[in-house]
Design a protein around this motif. Structure first.
Motif, PDB file in Angstrom:
ATOM      1  N   ALA A 110      46.645  54.150  43.541  1.00 50.16           N
ATOM      2  CA  ALA A 110      46.234  55.614  43.478  1.00 50.16           C
ATOM      3  C   ALA A 110      44.833  55.030  43.866  1.00 50.16           C
ATOM      4  CB  ALA A 110      47.000  55.231  42.556  1.00 50.16           C
ATOM      5  N   GLY A 111      44.033  53.831  44.304  1.00 50.72           N
ATOM      6  CA  GLY A 111      42.507  53.736  44.398  1.00 50.72           C
ATOM      7  C   GLY A 111      42.272  53.334  42.731  1.00 50.72           C
ATOM      8  N   GLY A 112      43.013  53.145  42.021  1.00 50.03           N
ATOM      9  CA  GLY A 112      42.226  52.661  40.820  1.00 50.03           C
ATOM     10  C   GLY A 112      41.574  51.597  40.285  1.00 50.03           C
ATOM     11  N   LEU A 113      40.600  51.692  38.798  1.00 46.68           N
ATOM     12  CA  LEU A 113      40.616  50.329  38.382  1.00 46.68           C
ATOM     13  C   LEU A 113      40.644  49.591  37.053  1.00 46.68           C
ATOM     14  CD1 LEU A 113      36.772  50.804  37.838  1.00 46.68           C
ATOM     15  CD2 LEU A 113      37.504  49.857  39.091  1.00 46.68           C
ATOM     16  N   LEU A 114      41.404  48.478  37.288  1.00 49.56           N
ATOM     17  CA  LEU A 114      42.528  48.030  36.634  1.00 49.56           C
ATOM     18  C   LEU A 114      42.217  46.793  35.952  1.00 49.56           C
ATOM     19  CD1 LEU A 114      45.634  47.866  35.185  1.00 49.56           C
ATOM     20  CD2 LEU A 114      46.156  46.327  37.346  1.00 49.56           C
ATOM     21  N   CYS A 115      42.292  46.307  34.901  1.00 49.56           N
ATOM     22  CA  CYS A 115      41.839  45.745  33.796  1.00 49.56           C
ATOM     23  C   CYS A 115      42.528  44.402  33.371  1.00 49.56           C
ATOM     24  CB  CYS A 115      40.838  45.932  32.638  1.00 49.56           C
ATOM     25  SG  CYS A 115      39.767  44.357  31.366  1.00 49.56           S
ATOM     26  N   LEU A 116      42.606  43.350  33.444  1.00 49.99           N
ATOM     27  CA  LEU A 116      43.086  42.418  32.727  1.00 49.99           C
ATOM     28  C   LEU A 116      42.711  41.189  32.498  1.00 49.99           C
ATOM     29  CD1 LEU A 116      44.935  43.802  36.251  1.00 49.99           C
ATOM     30  CD2 LEU A 116      46.791  41.669  35.327  1.00 49.99           C
ATOM     31  N   TYR A 117      43.212  40.808  31.042  1.00 49.97           N
ATOM     32  CA  TYR A 117      42.452  39.260  30.456  1.00 49.97           C
ATOM     33  C   TYR A 117      42.960  38.433  30.899  1.00 49.97           C
ATOM     34  CZ  TYR A 117      40.267  43.595  27.798  1.00 49.97           C
ATOM     35  OH  TYR A 117      40.375  44.763  26.508  1.00 49.97           O
ATOM     36  N   PRO A 118      42.513  37.489  31.930  1.00 49.78           N
ATOM     37  CA  PRO A 118      43.560  36.241  32.160  1.00 49.78           C
ATOM     38  C   PRO A 118      43.847  35.227  31.121  1.00 49.78           C
ATOM     39  CG  PRO A 118      41.324  36.450  32.911  1.00 49.78           C
ATOM     40  CD  PRO A 118      41.324  37.644  32.477  1.00 49.78           C
ATOM     41  N   GLU A 119      42.822  35.483  30.460  1.00 46.07           N
ATOM     42  CA  GLU A 119      43.307  34.439  29.626  1.00 46.07           C
ATOM     43  C   GLU A 119      44.899  35.442  28.564  1.00 46.07           C
ATOM     44  OE1 GLU A 119      39.915  33.281  26.768  1.00 46.07           O
ATOM     45  OE2 GLU A 119      39.196  35.014  27.407  1.00 46.07           O
ATOM     46  N   GLY A 120      45.448  36.103  28.541  1.00 44.86           N
ATOM     47  CA  GLY A 120      46.228  36.826  28.164  1.00 44.86           C
ATOM     48  C   GLY A 120      46.435  37.173  26.629  1.00 44.86           C
ATOM     49  N   THR A 121      45.831  36.736  25.667  1.00 46.72           N
ATOM     50  CA  THR A 121      45.687  36.891  24.547  1.00 46.72           C
ATOM     51  C   THR A 121      43.644  36.396  23.962  1.00 46.72           C
ATOM     52  OG1 THR A 121      46.612  36.583  22.466  1.00 46.72           O
ATOM     53  CG2 THR A 121      46.002  34.401  23.572  1.00 46.72           C
ATOM     54  N   ARG A 122      43.911  36.930  22.914  1.00 48.49           N
ATOM     55  CA  ARG A 122      42.162  36.452  22.688  1.00 48.49           C
ATOM     56  C   ARG A 122      41.988  35.191  22.416  1.00 48.49           C
ATOM     57  NH1 ARG A 122      42.554  40.614  16.956  1.00 48.49           N
ATOM     58  NH2 ARG A 122      44.999  41.289  17.846  1.00 48.49           N
ATOM     59  N   SER A 123      40.749  35.109  22.546  1.00 47.98           N
ATOM     60  CA  SER A 123      40.085  33.920  22.034  1.00 47.98           C
ATOM     61  C   SER A 123      40.661  33.528  20.417  1.00 47.98           C
ATOM     62  CB  SER A 123      38.791  33.558  22.408  1.00 47.98           C
ATOM     63  OG  SER A 123      38.693  32.200  22.650  1.00 47.98           O
ATOM     64  N   PRO A 124      40.988  32.464  19.878  1.00 46.05           N
ATOM     65  CA  PRO A 124      41.114  32.525  18.589  1.00 46.05           C
ATOM     66  C   PRO A 124      40.328  32.181  18.049  1.00 46.05           C
ATOM     67  CG  PRO A 124      42.477  30.690  19.865  1.00 46.05           C
ATOM     68  CD  PRO A 124      41.665  32.050  20.741  1.00 46.05           C
ATOM     69  N   ASP A 125      38.820  31.356  18.674  1.00 46.59           N
ATOM     70  CA  ASP A 125      37.633  31.014  18.070  1.00 46.59           C
ATOM     71  C   ASP A 125      36.073  30.905  19.346  1.00 46.59           C
ATOM     72  OD1 ASP A 125      37.232  29.624  20.048  1.00 46.59           O
ATOM     73  OD2 ASP A 125      38.344  27.420  19.923  1.00 46.59           O
ATOM     74  N   GLY A 126      36.433  31.941  19.582  1.00 47.12           N
ATOM     75  CA  GLY A 126      35.288  32.154  20.394  1.00 47.12           C
ATOM     76  C   GLY A 126      35.364  31.267  21.543  1.00 47.12           C
ATOM     77  N   ARG A 127      35.881  30.766  22.438  1.00 47.23           N
ATOM     78  CA  ARG A 127      35.553  29.995  23.430  1.00 47.23           C
ATOM     79  C   ARG A 127      36.154  30.547  24.850  1.00 47.23           C
ATOM     80  NH1 ARG A 127      36.837  23.874  21.418  1.00 47.23           N
ATOM     81  NH2 ARG A 127      38.618  24.525  20.208  1.00 47.23           N
ATOM     82  N   LEU A 128      36.130  30.153  25.928  1.00 51.75           N
ATOM     83  CA  LEU A 128      37.016  31.192  27.030  1.00 51.75           C
ATOM     84  C   LEU A 128      38.027  29.868  27.432  1.00 51.75           C
ATOM     85  CD1 LEU A 128      36.389  32.633  28.606  1.00 51.75           C
ATOM     86  CD2 LEU A 128      35.783  31.237  30.287  1.00 51.75           C
ATOM     87  N   TYR A 129      39.319  30.219  27.190  1.00 53.62           N
ATOM     88  CA  TYR A 129      40.211  29.332  27.690  1.00 53.62           C
ATOM     89  C   TYR A 129      41.408  29.459  29.012  1.00 53.62           C
ATOM     90  CZ  TYR A 129      40.680  27.391  22.394  1.00 53.62           C
ATOM     91  OH  TYR A 129      40.137  27.559  21.349  1.00 53.62           O
ATOM     92  N   LYS A 130      41.781  28.615  28.693  1.00 54.82           N
ATOM     93  CA  LYS A 130      42.552  28.590  30.772  1.00 54.82           C
ATOM     94  C   LYS A 130      43.126  29.880  30.389  1.00 54.82           C
ATOM     95  CE  LYS A 130      45.809  25.499  33.109  1.00 54.82           C
ATOM     96  NZ  LYS A 130      46.355  24.761  32.824  1.00 54.82           N
ATOM     97  N   GLY A 131      42.743  30.668  32.046  1.00 56.17           N
ATOM     98  CA  GLY A 131      43.737  31.725  33.175  1.00 56.17           C
ATOM     99  C   GLY A 131      45.041  31.318  32.838  1.00 56.17           C
ATOM    100  N   LYS A 132      45.975  32.156  33.154  1.00 57.07           N
ATOM    101  CA  LYS A 132      47.089  33.044  33.800  1.00 57.07           C
ATOM    102  C   LYS A 132      46.436  33.127  35.227  1.00 57.07           C
ATOM    103  CE  LYS A 132      49.432  32.619  29.336  1.00 57.07           C
ATOM    104  NZ  LYS A 132      50.787  33.528  28.471  1.00 57.07           N
TER     105      LYS A 132
END
Length: 241
Positions: A110-132
């Motif tokens: 439909a021409g929209g903007l779709l946001c995903l969080y590749p980590e799959g969940t919130r970071s538990p400690d502020g670091r960047l975790y492996k993406g799905k």
């Protein structure tokens, strides 16, 4: 209608006062046409501040648990998330992942903007975790560009153990779109999907300045809601540089 009422009237003014947000690189978001947004994920308010600072409407894929709670609170959550552009997905298995892919494609078609969080969940400690790899598969199957976005400072508004929000300063940093057209026709190849995912995570690491950890964040969560240390799951005992 409710999306813009929340953004400009009911929630926007309070969010601006509390987070004093700024955005960098807004021109990297196309004025029209479909695109995927890949963002790091530090706090629940990521899904509030990103739509607040981007002029176009953004859709999110949200876990189905937000839509299935009982009672008045559950009905309110379902109404709020539905009216603010959240699309429920079941994350329980392969068939559920296919459903998420289908839901995301409808937004992009439909021409929209779709946001995903590749980590799959919130970071538990502020670091960047492996993406799905789900986001990579969607990018490869649709041919749409991926725009990396860094949410900076959102974890300081309501850190674990606090009740009242804490005023802070939030930055939304938008990177240049990533084009994966060179992999056309290779969707479904797990090695290609992993390579695309890693490229997205590298772009996020550079934008955010976060330390990267080569472990899925979901694997750190214990059944009681507490978290293991990432180092416990890694062979060398140290996160990836």
């Amino acid at each position: 209608m409710w999306y813009f009422i929340f953004k400009y009237i009911l929630m926007g003014p309070g969010l601006r006062l509390m987070g004093r947000p700024t955005i960098e690189g807004h021109d990297n978001i196309p004025k029209s046409g479909a695109a995927l947004i890949a963002s790091n994920h530090l706090a629940v308010v990521d899904s509030f501040y990103l739509p607040l600072m981007v002029r176009r409407r953004i859709f999110f894929l949200a876990k189905s648990e937000y839509f299935t709670e009982g009672g008045f609170k559950g009905r309110f959550k379902k109404w709020f998330f539905s009216s603010s552009g959240q699309i429920p997905i079941d994350r329980s298995g392969a068939s559920a992942a296919a459903g998420a892919l289908s839901a995301g494609k409808r937004v992009l078609d439909a021409g929209g903007l779709l946001c995903l969080y590749p980590e799959g969940t919130r970071s538990p400690d502020g670091r960047l975790y492996k993406g799905k790899t789900g986001l990579a598969r969607m990018a490869l199957e649709t041919g749409k560009p991926v725009i990396p976005v860094a949410m900076i400072g959102t974890e300081r508004i309501n850190p674990p153990g606090t009740i009242l929000p804490r005023p802070t300063r939030i930055t939304v940093r938008v990177g240049e779109p990533l084009d994966f057209s060179r992999y056309e026709g290779m969707a479904g190849n797990r090695f290609i999907e992993r390579a695309v995912t890693d490229e997205i995570m590298y772009a996020l690491m550079r934008l955010t300045g976060q330390q990267y950890v080569d472990v899925y964040a979901q694997k750190l969560k214990n059944s009681d809601g507490t978290y293991k240390k990432a180092e416990e799951l890694m062979d060398g005992g140290e996160p990836a540089a």
